[in-house]
Design an enzyme around this catalytic site. Sequence first.
Site, PDB file in Angstrom:
ATOM      1  N   SER A  30       1.356  -9.760  -0.996  1.00  0.00           N
ATOM      2  CA  SER A  30       1.023  -8.341  -0.896  1.00  0.00           C
ATOM      3  C   SER A  30       1.254  -7.741   0.489  1.00  0.00           C
ATOM      4  CB  SER A  30      -0.436  -8.112  -1.306  1.00  0.00           C
ATOM      5  OG  SER A  30      -1.310  -8.897  -0.518  1.00  0.00           O
TER       6      SER A  30
ATOM      7  N   LYS B 165       0.803  -1.228   0.000  1.00  0.00           N
ATOM      8  CA  LYS B 165       0.000   0.000   0.000  1.00  0.00           C
ATOM      9  C   LYS B 165       0.840   1.285   0.000  1.00  0.00           C
ATOM     10  CE  LYS B 165      -4.212  -1.782   0.160  1.00  0.00           C
ATOM     11  NZ  LYS B 165      -5.220  -1.558  -0.900  1.00  0.00           N
TER      12      LYS B 165
ATOM     13  N   GLU C  43     -10.163   5.628   3.247  1.00  0.00           N
ATOM     14  CA  GLU C  43     -10.811   4.503   3.906  1.00  0.00           C
ATOM     15  C   GLU C  43      -9.780   3.406   4.088  1.00  0.00           C
ATOM     16  OE1 GLU C  43      -9.850   2.814   0.295  1.00  0.00           O
ATOM     17  OE2 GLU C  43     -10.720   4.809   0.602  1.00  0.00           O
TER      18      GLU C  43
END
Length: 405
Positions: A388, A101, A123
């Site tokens: 991830s 991210k 969010e």
Amino acid sequence: MNYNGMNFDNYLKQYPDANGYFGKYGGSFVSDELQKAMNEITDAYFTICKSSKFIGELRKIRREFQGRPTPISYLERLSGTIGNVQLYVKREDLNHTGAHKLNHCMGEALLAKYMGKKKLIAETGAGQHGVALATAAAYFGLECDIYMGAVDIKKQAPNVARMKILGANVIEVTHGLATLKEAVDAAFDAYTKDYHNSIYCIGSVLGPHPFPMMVRDFQSVVGIEAREQFLSMTGELPDAIVACVGGGSNAMGFFSGFLNDPVEIYGVEPLGRGPKLGDHAASLKYGTEGIMHGFNSIMLKDENGEPAPVYSVASGLDYPSSGPEHAFLNEVGRVHYDVADDEETIDAFFKLSRLEGIIPAIESSHAVAYALKLAREMGKGSVLICLSGRGDKDMDYIIEKYGIR
């Protein structure tokens, strides 16, 4: 490369088009007032994405702050359990903050600073996007408001604490199912009221144009690195690559490095408890075309045509739609989209932990689970998995719900 009659030689420059469409998917379905903000972001992004100063600063951040490039690890012991197929993982769990991210959060925050914005709004579901954005806000000296569903706040307590320590305001969302969709709703509402001073940093390849394109571009570093590293390690490309897909940011960044190669690409959605509506979040497999959160894609709908309730053991995957570029790549057949359920996902979580010393995020465990099934079907060759994120955030939840296997 041609694939089902479509040429991928110049794909990343051709898609999306000027209006943000990947085929019929994408676009920008927002109010006229909010469209002005989208146009401002688009103009700013197209200006700075070609700026050597911006690119140089982002590369410096990736190298000196994020710890990029992240490595590829060969999973020798796990590979040994399935025969002749060799498994590898791209280690986004080793990116600073523990997931992919931060790749787009640092880019979005740098863009916000360029535009003179004072606040980042977002969010989060699993909390990794929230932690990454809180990190970016701290790095650049910006305010940060993170909206998170009450259900996910309970499941992801370690990440909530991390966000608060980093200085972010974590705003609990209690309406509806109190998960990721409701968090997106609340964040969009807040941004609409304060877009002059803030920027909404969407956590995936979702939302109105330019966000699906912009997040993909920032995340493409994963695929670019992985392709180069795998060639260096093995002298050839992998036979297949696999990534989990909720909104789809890790997958889209990973896939983008291989779209023009003779590599089979697999996106893995969460089947959850099974195919009954409300028991999964596999929108591409079970959904139909629809508009939500400002973009047109494939979504799961209830009997009234509204976004349906969804479920996944992974907080970062419980979203009733998927990025418009994933919908397009599914439609043209370049990427195969399939599912992994909760049970095989948790089994993969423990296998990777025990055999390789890598505790994966539950989101990433969907990709590991599917790669194990795929490898058994292939019989020979190699599979590269996008890991991830790391599973620190999930351990309390795993132990409480599943115990130690």
